[in-house]
Scaffold this motif. Structure first.
Motif, PDB file in Angstrom:
ATOM      1  N   THR A 168       0.598  -1.323   0.050  1.00 49.83           N
ATOM      2  CA  THR A 168       0.113  -0.025  -0.143  1.00 49.83           C
ATOM      3  C   THR A 168       0.722   1.275  -0.167  1.00 49.83           C
ATOM      4  O   THR A 168       0.421   2.322  -0.552  1.00 49.83           O
ATOM      5  CB  THR A 168      -0.871   0.026   1.343  1.00 49.83           C
ATOM      6  OG1 THR A 168      -0.280  -0.087   2.481  1.00 49.83           O
ATOM      7  CG2 THR A 168      -2.003  -1.416   1.232  1.00 49.83           C
ATOM      8  N   ASP A 169       2.036   1.223   0.766  1.00 55.77           N
ATOM      9  CA  ASP A 169       2.927   2.357   0.702  1.00 55.77           C
ATOM     10  C   ASP A 169       3.288   2.831  -0.686  1.00 55.77           C
ATOM     11  O   ASP A 169       3.631   3.827  -1.075  1.00 55.77           O
ATOM     12  CB  ASP A 169       3.986   2.127   1.721  1.00 55.77           C
ATOM     13  CG  ASP A 169       3.776   2.327   3.039  1.00 55.77           C
ATOM     14  OD1 ASP A 169       2.525   2.822   3.264  1.00 55.77           O
ATOM     15  OD2 ASP A 169       4.461   1.843   3.936  1.00 55.77           O
ATOM     16  N   LYS A 170       3.624   1.547  -1.610  1.00 61.44           N
ATOM     17  CA  LYS A 170       3.910   1.722  -2.921  1.00 61.44           C
ATOM     18  C   LYS A 170       2.765   2.655  -3.723  1.00 61.44           C
ATOM     19  O   LYS A 170       3.383   3.445  -4.424  1.00 61.44           O
ATOM     20  CB  LYS A 170       4.407   0.323  -3.637  1.00 61.44           C
ATOM     21  CG  LYS A 170       4.526   0.282  -5.187  1.00 61.44           C
ATOM     22  CD  LYS A 170       4.688  -0.878  -5.445  1.00 61.44           C
ATOM     23  CE  LYS A 170       4.468  -0.982  -7.233  1.00 61.44           C
ATOM     24  NZ  LYS A 170       4.317  -2.510  -7.578  1.00 61.44           N
ATOM     25  N   HIS A 171       1.679   2.539  -3.352  1.00 63.08           N
ATOM     26  CA  HIS A 171       0.594   3.208  -4.090  1.00 63.08           C
ATOM     27  C   HIS A 171       0.214   4.575  -3.383  1.00 63.08           C
ATOM     28  O   HIS A 171      -0.940   4.994  -3.846  1.00 63.08           O
ATOM     29  CB  HIS A 171      -0.518   2.112  -4.151  1.00 63.08           C
ATOM     30  CG  HIS A 171       0.125   1.004  -5.101  1.00 63.08           C
ATOM     31  ND1 HIS A 171      -0.204   1.207  -6.617  1.00 63.08           N
ATOM     32  CD2 HIS A 171       0.224  -0.148  -5.135  1.00 63.08           C
ATOM     33  CE1 HIS A 171       0.371  -0.053  -7.150  1.00 63.08           C
ATOM     34  NE2 HIS A 171       0.463  -0.823  -6.295  1.00 63.08           N
ATOM     35  N   GLY A 172       1.181   4.809  -2.386  1.00 63.62           N
ATOM     36  CA  GLY A 172       0.702   6.307  -1.646  1.00 63.62           C
ATOM     37  C   GLY A 172      -0.729   6.244  -1.184  1.00 63.62           C
ATOM     38  O   GLY A 172      -1.670   6.962  -1.069  1.00 63.62           O
ATOM     39  N   ALA A 173      -0.746   5.069  -0.418  1.00 68.84           N
ATOM     40  CA  ALA A 173      -2.270   4.907   0.310  1.00 68.84           C
ATOM     41  C   ALA A 173      -2.561   5.935   1.197  1.00 68.84           C
ATOM     42  O   ALA A 173      -1.767   6.531   2.052  1.00 68.84           O
ATOM     43  CB  ALA A 173      -2.419   3.720   1.155  1.00 68.84           C
ATOM     44  N   ALA A 174      -3.751   6.520   1.052  1.00 69.44           N
ATOM     45  CA  ALA A 174      -4.385   7.488   2.021  1.00 69.44           C
ATOM     46  C   ALA A 174      -4.783   6.753   3.409  1.00 69.44           C
ATOM     47  O   ALA A 174      -4.804   5.635   3.645  1.00 69.44           O
ATOM     48  CB  ALA A 174      -5.705   8.187   1.552  1.00 69.44           C
ATOM     49  N   MET A 175      -5.293   7.850   4.436  1.00 70.93           N
ATOM     50  CA  MET A 175      -5.692   7.263   5.729  1.00 70.93           C
ATOM     51  C   MET A 175      -7.045   7.814   6.133  1.00 70.93           C
ATOM     52  O   MET A 175      -7.242   8.906   5.874  1.00 70.93           O
ATOM     53  CB  MET A 175      -4.696   7.158   6.803  1.00 70.93           C
ATOM     54  CG  MET A 175      -3.529   6.486   6.904  1.00 70.93           C
ATOM     55  SD  MET A 175      -2.410   6.715   8.200  1.00 70.93           S
ATOM     56  CE  MET A 175      -1.949   8.186   8.179  1.00 70.93           C
ATOM     57  N   ALA A 176      -7.870   7.067   6.652  1.00 72.17           N
ATOM     58  CA  ALA A 176      -9.102   7.592   7.260  1.00 72.17           C
ATOM     59  C   ALA A 176      -8.975   7.280   8.900  1.00 72.17           C
ATOM     60  O   ALA A 176      -8.952   6.287   9.190  1.00 72.17           O
ATOM     61  CB  ALA A 176     -10.185   6.833   6.808  1.00 72.17           C
ATOM     62  N   ILE A 177      -8.742   8.427   9.653  1.00 76.52           N
ATOM     63  CA  ILE A 177      -8.536   8.051  11.174  1.00 76.52           C
ATOM     64  C   ILE A 177      -9.696   8.006  12.047  1.00 76.52           C
ATOM     65  O   ILE A 177     -10.204   9.233  12.108  1.00 76.52           O
ATOM     66  CB  ILE A 177      -7.377   9.004  11.528  1.00 76.52           C
ATOM     67  CG1 ILE A 177      -6.088   9.193  10.550  1.00 76.52           C
ATOM     68  CG2 ILE A 177      -7.122   9.031  12.950  1.00 76.52           C
ATOM     69  CD1 ILE A 177      -5.282  10.260  10.591  1.00 76.52           C
ATOM     70  N   PHE A 178      -9.838   7.040  12.804  1.00 78.01           N
ATOM     71  CA  PHE A 178     -10.879   7.046  13.887  1.00 78.01           C
ATOM     72  C   PHE A 178     -10.450   7.368  15.276  1.00 78.01           C
ATOM     73  O   PHE A 178      -9.252   6.630  15.496  1.00 78.01           O
ATOM     74  CB  PHE A 178     -11.585   5.767  13.617  1.00 78.01           C
ATOM     75  CG  PHE A 178     -12.198   5.496  12.119  1.00 78.01           C
ATOM     76  CD1 PHE A 178     -13.326   5.968  11.791  1.00 78.01           C
ATOM     77  CD2 PHE A 178     -11.221   5.163  11.108  1.00 78.01           C
ATOM     78  CE1 PHE A 178     -14.038   5.604  10.726  1.00 78.01           C
ATOM     79  CE2 PHE A 178     -12.107   4.938   9.882  1.00 78.01           C
ATOM     80  CZ  PHE A 178     -13.076   5.253   9.544  1.00 78.01           C
ATOM     81  N   ASP A 179     -11.113   7.998  16.108  1.00 70.64           N
ATOM     82  CA  ASP A 179     -10.778   8.077  17.439  1.00 70.64           C
ATOM     83  C   ASP A 179     -11.221   6.681  18.209  1.00 70.64           C
ATOM     84  O   ASP A 179     -12.165   6.119  18.062  1.00 70.64           O
ATOM     85  CB  ASP A 179     -11.611   9.285  18.160  1.00 70.64           C
ATOM     86  CG  ASP A 179     -11.033  10.451  17.571  1.00 70.64           C
ATOM     87  OD1 ASP A 179      -9.929  10.599  17.661  1.00 70.64           O
ATOM     88  OD2 ASP A 179     -11.831  11.312  17.376  1.00 70.64           O
ATOM     89  N   PRO A 180     -10.233   6.386  19.141  1.00 73.94           N
ATOM     90  CA  PRO A 180     -10.384   5.123  19.755  1.00 73.94           C
ATOM     91  C   PRO A 180     -11.239   4.993  21.176  1.00 73.94           C
ATOM     92  O   PRO A 180     -11.137   4.407  21.947  1.00 73.94           O
ATOM     93  CB  PRO A 180      -8.942   4.457  20.141  1.00 73.94           C
ATOM     94  CG  PRO A 180      -8.325   5.823  20.283  1.00 73.94           C
ATOM     95  CD  PRO A 180      -8.779   6.647  19.366  1.00 73.94           C
ATOM     96  N   ASN A 181     -12.179   6.081  21.290  1.00 75.48           N
ATOM     97  CA  ASN A 181     -12.969   6.302  22.120  1.00 75.48           C
ATOM     98  C   ASN A 181     -14.373   6.228  21.934  1.00 75.48           C
ATOM     99  O   ASN A 181     -14.996   6.597  20.852  1.00 75.48           O
ATOM    100  CB  ASN A 181     -12.840   7.754  22.836  1.00 75.48           C
ATOM    101  CG  ASN A 181     -11.346   7.853  23.292  1.00 75.48           C
ATOM    102  OD1 ASN A 181     -10.862   6.921  24.123  1.00 75.48           O
ATOM    103  ND2 ASN A 181     -10.750   9.040  23.067  1.00 75.48           N
TER     104      ASN A 181
END
Length: 206
Positions: A168-181
């Motif tokens: 995934t790093d090779k393809h520049g993957a984006a991130m969707a960040i979720f709170d753990p609360n």
């Protein structure tokens, strides 16, 4: 714009649970898989299960069962590839993958993965949890994958690739960040103790 289709990754070996299908273990009034299906089905335009062995054991789910197309246990990316090939055969452009042993993932997972991919103009977006000390912690089995990448992924797996983030790093993957609360939305069941904890989470959820 049509929504992605979904693939539930259930091809793991479940060694810490003594083998077998973790997804068929009881949780509340259903199974781990039934909880996963109830969360993912409303978010996608079609749903399949990635699992190896006799598909008849999943007959009551009424879902297509897709085996790995890569010989040997190639890990979650082999399940993603199975989902991408299935999606392509149905004219879908994107697949969202989830793990079969993670019954509390977000109900807005697909929307947020799609937004992250669109904002970054990336062909892949991975879910992540926010950690104030270590930064975003990626959840690589929870991702949005563009069908155009399936031949690249097939070639990588046939070449021995197994680490998800390496590809995934090779393809520049984006991130969707979720709170753990108030709890980790990507808590997964690996041991009998985890299953007991999941039962407690289910019973105490608001």
């Amino acid at each position: 714009m049509t929504r992605p289709v979904g693939i539930i990754l259930a091809g793991g070996l479940a060694t810490r649970m003594g083998g077998g299908d973790k997804g068929l273990m009881r949780l509340g009034d259903g199974t781990l898989l039934s909880h996963v299906i109830s969360r993912l089905a409303p978010q996608v335009d079609g749903l399949a299960l990635n699992a190896n062995g006799d598909p008849a054991r999943f007959d009551d789910l009424a879902l297509p069962v897709l085996p790995d197309s890569i010989d040997g246990f190639a890990g979650p990316l082999a399940g993603v590839l199975a989902g991408l090939d299935w999606a392509a055969s149905h004219g879908a452009k994107q697949v969202v993958s989830v793990a079969a042993d993670t019954p509390f993932f977000p109900r807005d997972l697909v929307d947020r993965l799609s937004k992250a991919a669109d904002d970054a103009q990336a062909p892949i977006a991975l879910a992540a949890t926010r950690d104030p000390d270590r930064g975003p912690m990626r959840q690589p089995t929870f991702g949005l994958w563009d069908v155009s990448l399936r031949d690249d992924l097939r070639n990588a797996l046939q070449g021995g690739l197994r680490k998800v983030v390496q590809w995934t790093d090779k393809h520049g993957a984006a991130m969707a960040i979720f709170d753990p609360n108030p709890h980790d939305p990507f808590f997964n069941v690996n041991t009998p103790e985890d299953l007991a904890h999941a039962q407690n989470m289910l019973e105490t959820a608001p």
